[in-house]
Design a protein around this motif. Sequence first.
Motif, PDB file in Angstrom:
ATOM      1  N   ALA A  77       0.849  -1.185   0.000  1.00  0.00           N
ATOM      2  CA  ALA A  77       0.000   0.000   0.000  1.00  0.00           C
ATOM      3  C   ALA A  77       0.887   1.237   0.000  1.00  0.00           C
ATOM      4  N   GLN A  78       0.472   2.235  -0.763  1.00  0.00           N
ATOM      5  CA  GLN A  78       1.221   3.492  -0.793  1.00  0.00           C
ATOM      6  C   GLN A  78       1.184   4.124   0.602  1.00  0.00           C
ATOM      7  N   PRO A  79       2.332   4.521   1.108  1.00  0.00           N
ATOM      8  CA  PRO A  79       2.263   5.232   2.383  1.00  0.00           C
ATOM      9  C   PRO A  79       1.558   6.574   2.186  1.00  0.00           C
ATOM     10  N   LYS A  80       0.788   6.964   3.188  1.00  0.00           N
ATOM     11  CA  LYS A  80       0.059   8.220   3.104  1.00  0.00           C
ATOM     12  C   LYS A  80       1.039   9.393   3.019  1.00  0.00           C
ATOM     13  N   VAL A  81       0.729  10.301   2.127  1.00  0.00           N
ATOM     14  CA  VAL A  81       1.586  11.489   2.035  1.00  0.00           C
ATOM     15  C   VAL A  81       0.942  12.609   2.839  1.00  0.00           C
ATOM     16  N   TYR A  82       1.661  13.114   3.808  1.00  0.00           N
ATOM     17  CA  TYR A  82       1.132  14.171   4.673  1.00  0.00           C
ATOM     18  C   TYR A  82       1.576  15.539   4.178  1.00  0.00           C
ATOM     19  N   ASP A  83       0.688  16.491   4.341  1.00  0.00           N
ATOM     20  CA  ASP A  83       1.049  17.887   4.081  1.00  0.00           C
ATOM     21  C   ASP A  83       1.988  18.330   5.214  1.00  0.00           C
ATOM     22  N   PRO A  84       3.234  18.679   4.877  1.00  0.00           N
ATOM     23  CA  PRO A  84       4.196  18.995   5.957  1.00  0.00           C
ATOM     24  C   PRO A  84       4.059  20.414   6.515  1.00  0.00           C
ATOM     25  N   THR A  85       3.136  21.212   5.949  1.00  0.00           N
ATOM     26  CA  THR A  85       3.008  22.612   6.399  1.00  0.00           C
ATOM     27  C   THR A  85       2.466  22.675   7.822  1.00  0.00           C
ATOM     28  N   PRO A  86       3.196  23.251   8.740  1.00  0.00           N
ATOM     29  CA  PRO A  86       2.642  23.377  10.094  1.00  0.00           C
ATOM     30  C   PRO A  86       1.516  24.406  10.129  1.00  0.00           C
ATOM     31  N   ASP A  87       0.532  24.168  10.963  1.00  0.00           N
ATOM     32  CA  ASP A  87      -0.499  25.181  11.175  1.00  0.00           C
ATOM     33  C   ASP A  87       0.221  26.451  11.645  1.00  0.00           C
ATOM     34  N   PRO A  88      -0.104  27.603  11.050  1.00  0.00           N
ATOM     35  CA  PRO A  88       0.660  28.815  11.368  1.00  0.00           C
ATOM     36  C   PRO A  88       0.522  29.253  12.827  1.00  0.00           C
ATOM     37  N   ILE A  89      -0.510  28.825  13.512  1.00  0.00           N
ATOM     38  CA  ILE A  89      -0.701  29.255  14.901  1.00  0.00           C
ATOM     39  C   ILE A  89      -0.239  28.194  15.900  1.00  0.00           C
ATOM     40  N   THR A  90      -0.670  26.955  15.699  1.00  0.00           N
ATOM     41  CA  THR A  90      -0.313  25.914  16.675  1.00  0.00           C
ATOM     42  C   THR A  90       1.020  25.233  16.351  1.00  0.00           C
ATOM     43  N   GLY A  91       1.439  25.327  15.097  1.00  0.00           N
ATOM     44  CA  GLY A  91       2.669  24.640  14.696  1.00  0.00           C
ATOM     45  C   GLY A  91       2.463  23.160  14.425  1.00  0.00           C
ATOM     46  N   LEU A  92       1.253  22.666  14.624  1.00  0.00           N
ATOM     47  CA  LEU A  92       0.998  21.232  14.424  1.00  0.00           C
ATOM     48  C   LEU A  92       0.854  20.923  12.935  1.00  0.00           C
ATOM     49  N   THR A  93       1.540  19.890  12.495  1.00  0.00           N
ATOM     50  CA  THR A  93       1.382  19.442  11.110  1.00  0.00           C
ATOM     51  C   THR A  93       0.215  18.450  11.022  1.00  0.00           C
ATOM     52  N   GLU A  94      -0.139  18.110   9.796  1.00  0.00           N
ATOM     53  CA  GLU A  94      -1.210  17.125   9.596  1.00  0.00           C
ATOM     54  C   GLU A  94      -0.876  15.811  10.310  1.00  0.00           C
ATOM     55  N   LYS A  95       0.380  15.399  10.198  1.00  0.00           N
ATOM     56  CA  LYS A  95       0.816  14.150  10.836  1.00  0.00           C
ATOM     57  C   LYS A  95       0.735  14.263  12.363  1.00  0.00           C
ATOM     58  N   ASP A  96       1.175  15.412  12.907  1.00  0.00           N
ATOM     59  CA  ASP A  96       1.065  15.641  14.357  1.00  0.00           C
ATOM     60  C   ASP A  96      -0.387  15.475  14.808  1.00  0.00           C
ATOM     61  N   ARG A  97      -1.276  16.117  14.078  1.00  0.00           N
ATOM     62  CA  ARG A  97      -2.697  16.103  14.469  1.00  0.00           C
ATOM     63  C   ARG A  97      -3.248  14.684  14.420  1.00  0.00           C
ATOM     64  N   GLU A  98      -2.866  13.954  13.382  1.00  0.00           N
ATOM     65  CA  GLU A  98      -3.356  12.568  13.262  1.00  0.00           C
ATOM     66  C   GLU A  98      -2.832  11.713  14.418  1.00  0.00           C
ATOM     67  N   MET A  99      -1.578  11.923  14.768  1.00  0.00           N
ATOM     68  CA  MET A  99      -1.009  11.130  15.880  1.00  0.00           C
ATOM     69  C   MET A  99      -1.697  11.456  17.202  1.00  0.00           C
TER      70      MET A  99
END
Lengths: 190, 190
Positions: free
Chosen positions: B10-32
């Motif tokens: 299975a293709q590994p999921k590609v995450y948007d690496p852009t951190p949220d400008p306020i919290t600094g959380l990336t898509e991967k951070d939020r998912e974790m």
Amino acid sequence: MGCGGSKKPAQPKVYDPTPDPITGLTEKDREMIVDSWKIIGSRSAIKQNALEFFLMLFAAYPYVQNYFGIFKNKQLSELRTSPKMRVHAASVFYYINSYVENIEDTETFMGLAEKMAVAHIARGITVEEFEKVRIVYVKFLPTVLGNKCTPSLEAAWDKLLKTQNAVFIMLAEEGSSDGDGSGGAESGSG
Amino acid sequence: MGCGGSKKPAQPKVYDPTPDPITGLTEKDREMIVDSWKIIGSRSAIKQNALEFFLMLFAAYPYVQNYFGIFKNKQLSELRTSPKMRVHAASVFYYINSYVENIEDTETFMGLAEKMAVAHIARGITVEEFEKVRIVYVKFLPTVLGNKCTPSLEAAWDKLLKTQNAVFIMLAEEGSSDGDGSGGAESGSG
């Protein structure tokens, strides 16, 4: 068995009619609250529902709005788009969520109601305002639930909010009789 | 196609690496954070986990325990069975639940962090105590998650709590500079 071909209807669930000795909620009451909360408090709708509830509350009792310094004398149309209004409303509904999560755990439910009361007594809010919340919340239910809202469902939520308000009255009386209005769940003597 | 018999992973999921400008959380951070919260904050375990977290906090920093009048100078073994301790701990974890529910809604998340800060500043609690909470929470994660806990998961939660604490510092400084320590989310000027 022995009745080939006849389909029996599913047996209706038999509920234990004994009310919880502290909250007065029966098993059926608790199930109705949990089921309706799946709609009211669903992840996609909770914040909008919370906002609509507060707009109903302020429309019905404008003086309650003035307890909130930041909302005082604002038009409801303005509050509808206010981020602070959305956050306050959401936080209240997330607190109701903690009640629902603990509907089977009376001790925790009562403890959460106590914390809610203590925090509001400390801000000079009285049970009158909590009674307004109860009245409007019951009127708010059919606006979200439509024909899923029944008199017995309204009565179940009413019972829950009356229990919360009974805790409020008890703590407010304790506070006024011992002359310590400092509040603060963590500084209490319990 | 054309590669009969060979199974592609299975293709590994590609995450948007852009951190949220306020919290600094990336898509991967939020998912974790959301995924780990399904374990930490699960309905059946949240209250016990909350209690264990507070016992860890008080063991690591006994002075924090003394901020709570009702817990002051009590043995941890006594607090483990205290209904008030269980309720306080639970209410904190239900608040973290509201953070997680709003991890994709930065405005609400920041508003909830603000309410949390205002309520605690009003009780004389400082960012030092919130920093202790952050430090212990990160140490608490592997005790619940076992080998599901990774350094990047710890870093994601740490980022979330650092964001909360940055809100705290900002509001505490505002409070001390305008000479109004009265607090109260609803009485603020914002």
